[in-house]
Design an enzyme around this catalytic site. Structure first.
Site, short mmCIF file in Angstrom:
data_model
loop_
_atom_site.label_atom_id
_atom_site.label_comp_id
_atom_site.label_asym_id
_atom_site.label_seq_id
_atom_site.Cartn_x
_atom_site.Cartn_y
_atom_site.Cartn_z
N LYS A 1 0.77 -1.21 -0.15
CA LYS A 1 0.02 -0.04 0.13
C LYS A 1 0.87 1.23 -0.07
CE LYS A 1 -3.51 2.36 2.77
NZ LYS A 1 -4.71 2.29 3.49
N HIS B 1 -10.77 -30.57 -33.84
CA HIS B 1 -11.40 -29.39 -33.53
C HIS B 1 -12.43 -29.65 -32.39
CE1 HIS B 1 -9.73 -27.59 -36.95
NE2 HIS B 1 -10.43 -28.31 -37.88
#
Length: 513
Positions: free
Chosen positions: A137, A275
């Site tokens: 922070k 596929h």
């Protein structure tokens, strides 16, 4: 002038002594705790204990040692605010400029097969994440390092200018919050599973980057491959690549589909996928026989396909596969001669996978949609043919029943609308992804050709009317398996009776979209 200080407390001590020495060489004091302090002092690096800073003893088996204002005040105090500076001076809080912390091994602990709940809970780090978050922070002033891979860059910048750049501190802070978020996600997941919560009010998932991909489905799309933070052993993410070029986005999706299908079979089986749909599946007495059946199922579509074999690849099977262009071959292992044969193709990807772990591959399926995520458990049902209902006048023969079971195992892995035509040991025709069911029936039967006269048919969902059964009956299909449940089931039953087809209902649907 007050010397800069660094707080170092790590579970993973990789490179930490070298890093600490580099900081000391820059005139930075080291604050440390427990095992880290011992390791640093053994390396000849002077340290200050946490107790010296806080003037408060470590207690409760180490649960309380860094949760103190003199630590968090030193991390969170803003150097650009006079009120913060005054508070630090009033309460004798010295700034901490560097934090090097990594956390208790919660992930490693819960991955142990014999871990107890008490052991897991004890490895939830509290002080570590608190220090990391405080430092991150306040990254305007504090350099925070959670990953040993970043030690070198921090030391390099210090040696050049005596400080790290804001850009580096900002990047390191972002990494900290990713790290603590992932850590908390694992804890939340563990505890949620512990209480058997099925639909929590929020869902936090965490994955680790496994591979940056060259591109996605198409060359203009960026893509990456992330692995579950708690690895699934029987998965494409856990497969070991022995040879060939890197996997592509489409390779990974197709391989995943093939691996899922291979899980259905106990006997020697070979699955070929294109596929994300199977183009050929074969089972046999040997893996070579199974491969031959899979190849003959569709010798055109298998070109450029992905092959999964559930037995070691022997040299005879390898020689047959060597004749084709294939993208990937996955198996439990390769014989020395088989590997030598197949690895002569430099781009062919050869991978091994632990098939003994296939029963552990039970995790929820997650699919992204715009603005959200769909989640469901896998389509894994313990289905038995003796529970099926024969709804026609003719009963299936023993051989037909074997073929129906094989076709039913296969059709659940074909994109809906899904139709599979097969015998008892190989697929003969597959109709996938059509917008109407009779269209898939036509594709599958036409692909089967003359072999349709010895074949059965499986449908992943019910027939909405009798036209599909009529098409199948006119072309020689002998038996059909489907879920049933249509308001027009009787039309399909009557049509089956008309053509002497044995038809069974399973009462379970297998859509796959």
């Amino acid at each position: 002038m007050t010397r800069k200080r660094a707080l170092i407390s790590v579970s993973d001590k990789t490179g930490v002594a070298t890093f600490a020495k580099g900081l000391v060489d820059q005139g930075i004091e080291i604050i440390s705790t427990g095992g880290t302090k011992t390791a640093l002092e053994q390396a000849g690096i002077p340290t200050i204990s946490i107790e010296e800073v806080t003037d408060f003893p470590e207690m409760m088996d180490g649960r309380v040692k860094t949760l103190h204002p003199k630590i968090h005040g030193g991390l969170l105090g803003r150097r650009d605010l006079s009120t913060h500076i005054e508070a630090m001076e009033t309460y004798d809080i010295q700034p901490i400029d560097f934090v090097c912390v990594n956390l208790y091994p919660f992930k490693e602990t819960i991955l142990k097969e014999d871990v107890t709940q008490a052991q897991a809970i004890e490895n939830i780090d509290i002080g570590g994440p608190s220090m990391l978050r405080s430092a991150a922070k306040n990254h305007q002033s504090v350099t925070v390092v959670v990953d040993p891979k970043d030690y070198e860059q921090v030391l390099a910048e210090l040696s050049q200018t005596g400080e790290t750049t804001f850009e580096t501190r900002q990047k390191l802070a972002a990494k900290v919050f990713r790290h603590t978020a992932a850590y908390d996600a694992l804890i939340a997941g563990y505890l949620t599973d512990l209480v058997h919560e099925k639909e929590p009010e929020s869902l936090t998932l965490t994955y680790d980057l496994k591979q940056t991909l060259r591109y996605g489905e198409n060359s203009h799309q960026e893509a990456a491959f992330y692995q579950n933070a708690l690895p699934v052993p029987f998965s494409i993410a856990s497969a070991k690549q022995l040879h060939g070029k890197e996997l592509s986005y489409n390779n990974i999706k197709d391989a995943d589909a093939a691996i899922r299908i291979s899980r259905e079979f106990e006997q020697p089986a070979v699955v070929a996928v294109k596929h994300m749909n199977p183009c050929g599946i074969g089972i046999g007495e040997t893996i070579e026989e199974a491969y031959q059946y899979a190849y003959e199922a569709d010798p055109v579509s298998i070109f450029g396909g992905i092959i999964v074999l559930n037995r070691e690849v022997d040299v005879q099977t390898a020689k047959k596969m060597h004749e084709l262009f294939l993208e990937i071959i996955i198996a439990p292992s390769f014989s020395e001669e088989a590997f030598e044969c197949l690895s002569s193709k430099k781009n062919l990807r050869l991978m091994t996978l632990d098939f003994s772990k296939k029963e552990q591959a039970i995790e929820d399926e997650k699919v992204s949609v715009l603005g959200g995520l769909l989640i469901q458990n896998q389509d894994i049902v313990n289905e038995k043919a003796e529970n099926w209902q024969v709804v026609t006048k003719r009963q299936p023969t023993v051989e037909e029943l074997k073929a129906l079971e094989f076709a039913w195992k296969t059709v659940k892995h074909v994109k809906s609308n899904a139709i599979v035509v097969s015998n008892s040991h190989q697929t003969l025709g597959i109709g996938a992804g059509q917008m109407n069911r009779v269209g898939s029936v036509q594709i599958a039967i036409n692909q089967a050709g003359a072999k349709v006269n010895e074949a059965v048919l499986a449908s992943d969902a019910f027939f909405p009317m009798g036209d599909s059964v009529e098409y199948a009956g006119k072309r020689g299909i002998k038996a059909i398996v489907q879920p049933g449940g249509s308001i027009k089931d009787q039309a399909s039953i009557d049509m089956a009776d008309k053509y002497g087809i044995a038809m069974v209902f399973t009462d379970i649907r297998h859509f796959r979209h």
